[in-house]
Motif scaffolding. Structure first.
Motif, short mmCIF file in Angstrom:
data_model
loop_
_atom_site.label_atom_id
_atom_site.label_comp_id
_atom_site.label_asym_id
_atom_site.label_seq_id
_atom_site.Cartn_x
_atom_site.Cartn_y
_atom_site.Cartn_z
N THR A 50 0.82 -1.22 0.00
CA THR A 50 0.00 0.00 0.00
C THR A 50 0.85 1.27 0.00
O THR A 50 0.57 2.23 -0.72
CB THR A 50 -0.93 0.02 1.23
N LEU A 51 1.89 1.28 0.81
CA LEU A 51 2.70 2.49 0.97
C LEU A 51 3.37 2.91 -0.33
O LEU A 51 3.76 4.07 -0.48
CB LEU A 51 3.75 2.27 2.06
N PRO A 245 7.57 -4.44 4.73
CA PRO A 245 8.61 -5.13 5.48
C PRO A 245 9.92 -4.35 5.55
O PRO A 245 10.16 -3.40 4.81
CB PRO A 245 8.83 -6.38 4.65
N LYS A 246 10.78 -4.77 6.47
CA LYS A 246 12.17 -4.37 6.44
C LYS A 246 12.85 -5.27 5.41
O LYS A 246 12.60 -6.49 5.40
CB LYS A 246 12.79 -4.58 7.83
N PHE A 247 13.69 -4.72 4.52
CA PHE A 247 14.30 -5.56 3.51
C PHE A 247 15.67 -4.99 3.11
O PHE A 247 15.94 -3.80 3.26
CB PHE A 247 13.40 -5.69 2.27
N ASN A 248 16.53 -5.86 2.62
CA ASN A 248 17.79 -5.40 2.06
C ASN A 248 18.03 -5.95 0.66
O ASN A 248 19.06 -5.68 0.06
CB ASN A 248 18.97 -5.74 2.99
N ARG A 263 10.51 -8.59 -1.59
CA ARG A 263 11.31 -7.88 -0.60
C ARG A 263 11.85 -8.93 0.37
O ARG A 263 11.07 -9.60 1.06
CB ARG A 263 10.47 -6.84 0.13
N ILE A 264 13.16 -9.05 0.40
CA ILE A 264 13.80 -10.11 1.17
C ILE A 264 14.78 -9.50 2.16
O ILE A 264 15.59 -8.64 1.79
CB ILE A 264 14.56 -11.08 0.23
N PHE A 265 14.68 -9.92 3.41
CA PHE A 265 15.64 -9.47 4.41
C PHE A 265 16.53 -10.66 4.77
O PHE A 265 16.06 -11.66 5.32
CB PHE A 265 14.93 -8.94 5.66
N LYS A 275 8.70 -11.06 1.72
CA LYS A 275 7.37 -10.56 1.37
C LYS A 275 7.21 -10.51 -0.14
O LYS A 275 8.13 -10.12 -0.87
CB LYS A 275 7.15 -9.16 1.95
N ILE A 276 6.03 -10.91 -0.59
CA ILE A 276 5.71 -10.94 -2.02
C ILE A 276 4.63 -9.91 -2.30
O ILE A 276 3.56 -9.94 -1.67
CB ILE A 276 5.23 -12.33 -2.46
#
Length: 332
Positions: A50-51, A245-248, A263-265, A275-276
């Motif tokens: 959403t963001l 999510p937090k991701f790098n 998004r993968i941390f 997160k997908i």
């Protein structure tokens, strides 16, 4: 088919709660039809971040509702000039992602109004290469909802103002702007039509496609349950915004089935969060796939092993497992 009266409610959170309540609780012996019109709002697809889909400053300033729906696909803008339709039926694997089946009676009504409407792309109804309707689906495994928008006389400028549309989506369609790809049905009508009259014409046209409809008014107890669902789910920040999510590591690609954005941390070589996001249509919730990968090493062999018995098509539609693994980790 039974027509559900929404009693002219225009709160998008209540209308989406009503739709989900009917899907999960109404008798499987009948098919149902629901119409609703929403106050200015952005309706976010189930798998979207959403963001990253909305213009926060504009949305806040103009008090536009932001609500996540249970079906996949992309974010859409609703206002009083947009009519939403929803078919609730038994789950049928041949009907899942078969947008032609559910849009055919709607297109027939549009043609009767003089529009040269047709289903194009994955899930859009178009007139002269311009989108006038988008559709999406969701299945519980037993029941399914096929719903869509009909842009009669919506404020198309707000589509651009309220949404942050990703360049990958614009470029993939070969157009320079969102506004150039969408149009109102009113632009193609010889005689102006109010949304209430349009709703009635569509309802009468759909009557002709089925056995005589009967209308259903929810009981006080049913409305109480709908309001409870609204308060516990559709009113909450966690449902509407809380997947960020937090991701790098970020890896994204647009496939024929839509965009998949990962998004993968990764910490000390292990996947700590996964997160997908995307505007794809899948049957199974992506949370189940995410959970399988969390806690594993971020290495190709380990990912292959975790996913060896997983059918990724259940989550995304027609995409190969090798394509998904390449997106997750890279390489051939």
């Amino acid at each position: 088919m039974i027509f559900i009266e929404n009693e002219n409610n225009t709160n998008p959170r209540l209308n989406l709660a009503l739709e989900e309540y009917a899907l999960r609780n109404f008798s499987a012996e009948h098919d149902y039809l629901l119409f609703y019109i929403n106050e200015p709002s952005i309706i976010i697809g189930r798998n979207q971040n959403t963001l990253e889909e909305i213009n926060h400053e504009y949305v806040d300033k103009n008090k536009i509702h932001v609500v996540r729906r249970i079906s996949g696909g992309g974010a859409v803008y609703h206002d009083y000039g947009n009519l939403n339709f929803s078919f609730i039926t038994n789950h049928d694997i041949k009907s899942l992602n078969n947008f032609k089946k559910f849009t055919a009676p709607v297109i027939k009504v549009l043609k009767s109004l003089g529009l040269d409407a047709e289903l194009k792309g994955r899930n859009d109804i178009q007139v002269e290469e311009k989108k006038i309707s988008g559709t999406a689906q969701f299945s519980t495994g037993k029941r399914m909802v096929s719903h869509g928008t009909l842009l009669l006389d919506t404020n198309l400028g707000e589509v651009v103002n309220a949404l942050n549309v990703k360049m990958s989506k614009i470029e993939s369609k070969g157009h320079k702007s969102v506004r150039s790809r969408v149009a109102n049905i009113s632009e193609y009508l010889k005689t102006p039509l109010k949304i209430e009259a349009f709703r009635q014409l569509l309802l009468e046209g759909l009557y002709e496609e089925s056995e005589p409809f009967e209308s259903y008014h929810l009981s006080a107890e049913e409305w109480q349950a709908v309001h409870k669902l609204k308060e516990e789910k559709y009113d909450t920040w966690d449902w509407n915004y809380g997947r960020s999510p937090k991701f790098n590591i970020q890896r994204s690609k647009r496939f024929p089935i839509g965009e998949i954005d990962l998004r993968i941390f990764v910490e000390k070589g292990y996947i700590k969060d996964f997160k997908i996001f995307g505007d794809f249509f899948g049957k199974e919730p992506t949370e189940n796939l995410e959970a399988l990968l969390i806690g594993n090493r971020y290495e190709k062999e380990g990912i292959l092993e975790v996913l060896k018995d997983v059918d990724v098509k259940e989550y995304f539609g027609d995409i190969g497992k090798a394509e998904f693994i390449e997106l997750v980790y890279g390489g051939s």
